[in-house]
Design a protein around this motif. Structure first.
Motif, PDB file in Angstrom:
ATOM      1  N   SER A  92      24.798   6.854  17.434  1.00 25.11           N
ATOM      2  CA  SER A  92      25.426   5.905  18.352  1.00 25.11           C
ATOM      3  C   SER A  92      26.932   5.817  18.105  1.00 25.11           C
ATOM      4  CB  SER A  92      24.792   4.522  18.201  1.00 25.11           C
ATOM      5  OG  SER A  92      23.448   4.540  18.636  1.00 25.11           O
ATOM      6  N   ASP A  93      27.349   5.955  16.851  1.00 22.77           N
ATOM      7  CA  ASP A  93      28.780   6.045  16.556  1.00 22.77           C
ATOM      8  C   ASP A  93      29.340   7.347  17.113  1.00 22.77           C
ATOM      9  OD1 ASP A  93      28.725   3.668  14.807  1.00 22.77           O
ATOM     10  OD2 ASP A  93      27.692   4.960  13.387  1.00 22.77           O
ATOM     11  N   LEU A  94      28.617   8.442  16.884  1.00 17.94           N
ATOM     12  CA  LEU A  94      29.074   9.755  17.343  1.00 17.94           C
ATOM     13  C   LEU A  94      29.205   9.792  18.859  1.00 17.94           C
ATOM     14  CD1 LEU A  94      29.789  12.661  16.551  1.00 17.94           C
ATOM     15  CD2 LEU A  94      27.354  13.216  16.658  1.00 17.94           C
ATOM     16  N   GLY A 140      32.566  10.614  23.486  1.00 15.06           N
ATOM     17  CA  GLY A 140      32.718  10.190  24.868  1.00 15.06           C
ATOM     18  C   GLY A 140      31.437  10.028  25.645  1.00 15.06           C
ATOM     19  N   ASP A 141      30.277  10.299  25.028  1.00 10.14           N
ATOM     20  CA  ASP A 141      29.015  10.111  25.741  1.00 10.14           C
ATOM     21  C   ASP A 141      28.767   8.641  26.071  1.00 10.14           C
ATOM     22  OD1 ASP A 141      28.437  12.796  25.772  1.00 10.14           O
ATOM     23  OD2 ASP A 141      26.997  12.731  24.118  1.00 10.14           O
ATOM     24  N   ARG A 142      29.205   7.750  25.192  1.00  9.33           N
ATOM     25  CA  ARG A 142      29.056   6.310  25.420  1.00  9.33           C
ATOM     26  C   ARG A 142      30.435   5.671  25.314  1.00  9.33           C
ATOM     27  NH1 ARG A 142      24.440   4.551  27.499  1.00  9.33           N
ATOM     28  NH2 ARG A 142      24.590   2.591  26.351  1.00  9.33           N
ATOM     29  N   PRO A 143      31.216   5.705  26.371  1.00 10.09           N
ATOM     30  CA  PRO A 143      32.599   5.226  26.297  1.00 10.09           C
ATOM     31  C   PRO A 143      32.673   3.746  25.920  1.00 10.09           C
ATOM     32  CG  PRO A 143      32.216   6.470  28.313  1.00 10.09           C
ATOM     33  CD  PRO A 143      30.877   6.227  27.706  1.00 10.09           C
ATOM     34  N   ARG A 203      41.077  -2.239   5.044  1.00  7.85           N
ATOM     35  CA  ARG A 203      41.081  -0.866   5.530  1.00  7.85           C
ATOM     36  C   ARG A 203      39.874  -0.643   6.433  1.00  7.85           C
ATOM     37  NH1 ARG A 203      40.196   3.131   1.820  1.00  7.85           N
ATOM     38  NH2 ARG A 203      41.551   4.680   2.785  1.00  7.85           N
ATOM     39  N   ALA A 204      40.107   0.075   7.544  1.00 10.69           N
ATOM     40  CA  ALA A 204      39.034   0.324   8.502  1.00 10.69           C
ATOM     41  C   ALA A 204      39.219   1.688   9.152  1.00 10.69           C
ATOM     42  CB  ALA A 204      39.022  -0.768   9.577  1.00 10.69           C
ATOM     43  N   ALA A 205      38.111   2.238   9.650  1.00 11.32           N
ATOM     44  CA  ALA A 205      38.141   3.490  10.409  1.00 11.32           C
ATOM     45  C   ALA A 205      38.283   3.143  11.881  1.00 11.32           C
ATOM     46  CB  ALA A 205      36.874   4.295  10.160  1.00 11.32           C
ATOM     47  N   VAL A 206      39.440   3.459  12.455  1.00 13.02           N
ATOM     48  CA  VAL A 206      39.764   3.057  13.824  1.00 13.02           C
ATOM     49  C   VAL A 206      39.768   4.282  14.733  1.00 13.02           C
ATOM     50  CG1 VAL A 206      41.479   1.957  15.311  1.00 13.02           C
ATOM     51  CG2 VAL A 206      41.129   1.116  12.974  1.00 13.02           C
ATOM     52  N   LEU A 207      39.030   4.177  15.836  1.00 16.41           N
ATOM     53  CA  LEU A 207      39.008   5.219  16.867  1.00 16.41           C
ATOM     54  C   LEU A 207      40.069   4.884  17.914  1.00 16.41           C
ATOM     55  CD1 LEU A 207      37.495   7.736  18.093  1.00 16.41           C
ATOM     56  CD2 LEU A 207      36.162   6.069  19.413  1.00 16.41           C
ATOM     57  N   ARG A 208      41.028   5.789  18.095  1.00 14.01           N
ATOM     58  CA  ARG A 208      42.090   5.565  19.072  1.00 14.01           C
ATOM     59  C   ARG A 208      41.970   6.473  20.288  1.00 14.01           C
ATOM     60  NH1 ARG A 208      45.820   2.150  17.603  1.00 14.01           N
ATOM     61  NH2 ARG A 208      45.891   1.452  15.425  1.00 14.01           N
ATOM     62  N   HIS A 209      41.338   7.629  20.125  1.00 15.00           N
ATOM     63  CA  HIS A 209      41.217   8.579  21.229  1.00 15.00           C
ATOM     64  C   HIS A 209      39.782   9.103  21.281  1.00 15.00           C
ATOM     65  CE1 HIS A 209      45.574   8.573  21.686  1.00 15.00           C
ATOM     66  NE2 HIS A 209      45.675   8.747  20.390  1.00 15.00           N
ATOM     67  N   ILE A 210      39.163   8.995  22.443  1.00 14.83           N
ATOM     68  CA  ILE A 210      37.791   9.465  22.643  1.00 14.83           C
ATOM     69  C   ILE A 210      37.808  10.928  23.081  1.00 14.83           C
ATOM     70  CG2 ILE A 210      35.785   9.216  24.176  1.00 14.83           C
ATOM     71  CD1 ILE A 210      36.232   6.214  24.108  1.00 14.83           C
ATOM     72  N   GLY A 211      36.837  11.690  22.594  1.00 13.20           N
ATOM     73  CA  GLY A 211      36.660  13.059  23.066  1.00 13.20           C
ATOM     74  C   GLY A 211      37.541  14.092  22.406  1.00 13.20           C
ATOM     75  N   LEU A 212      38.065  13.816  21.221  1.00 15.03           N
ATOM     76  CA  LEU A 212      38.849  14.831  20.518  1.00 15.03           C
ATOM     77  C   LEU A 212      37.950  15.996  20.116  1.00 15.03           C
ATOM     78  CD1 LEU A 212      41.238  12.730  18.231  1.00 15.03           C
ATOM     79  CD2 LEU A 212      41.731  13.808  20.427  1.00 15.03           C
ATOM     80  N   PRO A 213      38.493  17.212  20.005  1.00 17.38           N
ATOM     81  CA  PRO A 213      37.656  18.390  19.763  1.00 17.38           C
ATOM     82  C   PRO A 213      37.143  18.473  18.327  1.00 17.38           C
ATOM     83  CG  PRO A 213      39.973  18.993  19.751  1.00 17.38           C
ATOM     84  CD  PRO A 213      39.918  17.559  20.171  1.00 17.38           C
ATOM     85  N   HIS A 214      36.086  19.265  18.172  1.00 16.05           N
ATOM     86  CA  HIS A 214      35.593  19.593  16.837  1.00 16.05           C
ATOM     87  C   HIS A 214      36.445  20.718  16.253  1.00 16.05           C
ATOM     88  CE1 HIS A 214      31.933  18.225  19.133  1.00 16.05           C
ATOM     89  NE2 HIS A 214      31.957  17.368  18.131  1.00 16.05           N
ATOM     90  N   PRO A 215      36.488  20.841  14.937  1.00 17.16           N
ATOM     91  CA  PRO A 215      35.876  19.961  13.941  1.00 17.16           C
ATOM     92  C   PRO A 215      36.692  18.685  13.753  1.00 17.16           C
ATOM     93  CG  PRO A 215      37.032  21.731  12.842  1.00 17.16           C
ATOM     94  CD  PRO A 215      37.119  22.025  14.308  1.00 17.16           C
ATOM     95  N   TYR A 216      35.995  17.601  13.450  1.00 17.51           N
ATOM     96  CA  TYR A 216      36.662  16.315  13.293  1.00 17.51           C
ATOM     97  C   TYR A 216      37.505  16.247  12.022  1.00 17.51           C
ATOM     98  CZ  TYR A 216      33.658  14.674  17.097  1.00 17.51           C
ATOM     99  OH  TYR A 216      33.031  14.505  18.304  1.00 17.51           O
TER     100      TYR A 216
END
Length: 376
Positions: free
Chosen positions: A50-52, A57-60, A4-17
C-alpha cells in the motif's frame, strides 16, 4: 518538536528507487497532539504494498506526504481528552481511524468509517488537522492518519490499539496491517469454517498472513498461488497443503482438477485483474471470491452475471479484514503468542530509516515479504 521522517514529494519516479530516491529522509516539524490525539515514538514500521502503490502512482495521494501506516510504538504524550492510555504504553497503529458515530461504525464496521476515509483521502488526521510541517511552515500530509516512517508521529486516539508490552515492537508492527488484513479476510470477511477449502493468490505479507489464518481456522485444504517459487515454498512451510505457479498458463485448469471443480473460498491479494480473474475461476459453485488487493482505480473486471446467478456465487471486497481493531488485534496477538499463528515468520528483514528506498526496491522486485524499519 523536530523529528526525522521519510517524505514523498514526487509520485511515479523511476526504478531503481535507490537512485531516484522518491522518499527523502528529512527533518520535519511535528506539532503537539491536539484533543483526542497522541504523540507516539515509533519503534518499528513495516514496508507494505500500500505504501509502494502511493510511491509508484497506482494509488495517488496528495504530496508532500510522510509515508508509512503499519507500525508500533510507545506513547510519549497525551492530548486533551485521552484518558484510557498512559505515557509509556505500547500501541499498534491502525490505518483507518474510526469515529465511532457514523453509520458503519454504529453497525460494528469501523473499517468503513466515513470520516476516517475522508480524512485519509485528504491526508489529514481524523480531526481534519495536519500536525506535520516543513521547517518553513508549509504543511506535510499524513499517510492514512499514521505517517509512521518517522521517529515520532501524532495520531488520532482512534488510530491506536494498546498492546501487551511483552510483544517486541518489530513483531507488533505487523499486526496493524498485514495480520489484520490477511487473517481478518479469512475469519471475518469470508468466515471460513473448519473443514472448508481455500486458496490464496498473492503471497506477500497479507497473503501469507491469510495462509496462517486459514490454517489456524482449521481449513482442510489451503492452496497457495504466486509467481515466486520462494514465496510458494514459504507458504508450504506455513501450512499450505499445495502450491501452484500463477504464471503457468494451465494454472486454473490444474487447480480445478486438483480440487474437483474449485474451492469454497478464494482470496486475491495481488492487486491485479489477472489475479482476480484466476481467483474467480477457481472458486467452486456456491463459493465465495474475496479480494483485498488494491489495483489502480481505473482497473475493472467484467463479471459473468449468468454464472454469478446460476452458480450462486459470491464476490466480496475486504478492507482491513473487515476488522474491529480493538477486538481483533489482541486476539491475533494471543494466537501468535500461543504458537498458533507464526506471524514472526513473515518478517524478511530489518532496515534503518535511511535504507528505506532500497527496501522498496526489494518489495517491488518481489524479493521481500515484510521488511521492517526499526528505530533505536
Amino acid at each position: 518538536m523536530r523529528t526525522r521522517a521519510a517524505v514523498l514529494r514526487h509520485i511515479g519516479l523511476p526504478h531503481p528507487y535507490r537512485e531516484s530516491r522518491p522518499l527523502v529522509i528529512e527533518d520535519v516539524e511535528l506539532a503537539p497532539p491536539g484533543r483526542d490525539e497522541v504523540l507516539v515514538r515509533i519503534r518499528a514500521a513495516g514496508l507494505c504494498h500500500s505504501d509502494l502503490s502511493v510511491i509508484n502512482g497506482d494509488r495517488p495521494r496528495p504530496v508532500p506526504m510522510a509515508l508509512g501506516h503499519e507500525a508500533a510504538g510507545e506513547v510519549m504524550q497525551l492530548g486533551a481528552g485521552v484518558t484510557d492510555l498512559a505515557v509509556g504504553d505500547h500501541v499498534a497503529l491502525v490505518f483507518v481511524p474510526s469515529c465511532g458515530h457514523c453509520l458503519p461504525c454504529c453497525e460494528g464496521r469501523p473499517a468503513l468509517c466515513e470520516p476516517g476515509a475522508a480524512a485519509n483521502g485528504a491526508g489529514t488526521l481524523l480531526s481534519g488537522a495536519r500536525r506535520l510541517a516543513q521547517p518553513d511552515g508549509a504543511p506535510i500530509h499524513h499517510h492514512l492518519g499514521c505517517s509512521a516512517f518517522a521517529e515520532h508521529a501524532v495520531v488520532s486516539r482512534r488510530s491506536l490499539v494498546k498492546l501487551d508490552p511483552a510483544l517486541p515492537f518489530d513483531e507488533a508492527a505487523l499486526f496493524g496491517c498485514a495480520v489484520l488484513t490477511g487473517v481478518g479476510a479469512v475469519v471475518n470477511t469470508a468466515q471460513v469454517r473448519a473443514g472448508q477449502s481455500i486458496a490464496v493468490i498473492g503471497l506477500g505479507g497479507v497473503g501469507l498472513a491469510a495462509v496462517i489464518g486459514a490454517v489456524a481456522a482449521g481449513a482442510r485444504e489451503v492452496i497457495a498461488v504466486d509467481l515466486s517459487s520462494q514465496k510458494r515454498e514459504t507458504a508450504l512451510s506455513l501450512g499450505a497443503t499445495s502450491a501452484f505457479d500463477g504464471a503457468d498458463p494451465e494454472c486454473v485448469d490444474k487447480i480445478r482438477a486438483a480440487t474437483q471443480g474449485g474451492l469454497d473460498h478464494v482470496f486475491e491479494f495481488a492487486g491485479s485483474i489477472r489475479a482476480f480473474e484466476t481467483a474467480y475461476r477457481i472458486t467452486r459453485r456456491g463459493g465465495t471470491t474475496v479480494t483485498a488487493g488494491l489495483p489502480p482505480p481505473s482497473a475493472t473486471f467484467a463479471l459473468p452475471v449468468v454464472n454469478l446467478v446460476a452458480e450462486e456465487r459470491t464476490v466480496k471486497g475486504s478492507y482491513i479484514g473487515t476488522c474491529v481493531p480493538t477486538r481483533d488485534l489482541p486476539r491475533y496477538v494471543s494466537l501468535y503468542r500461543s504458537g498458533r499463528m507464526p506471524v514472526d515468520r513473515l518478517m524478511s528483514g530489518r532496515l534503518t530509516l535511511d535504507e528505506i528506498n532500497e527496501g522498496f526496491d526489494r518489495l517491488h522486485r518481489g524479493e521481500a515479504i515484510r521488511q521492517v524499519v526499526v528505530f533505536p
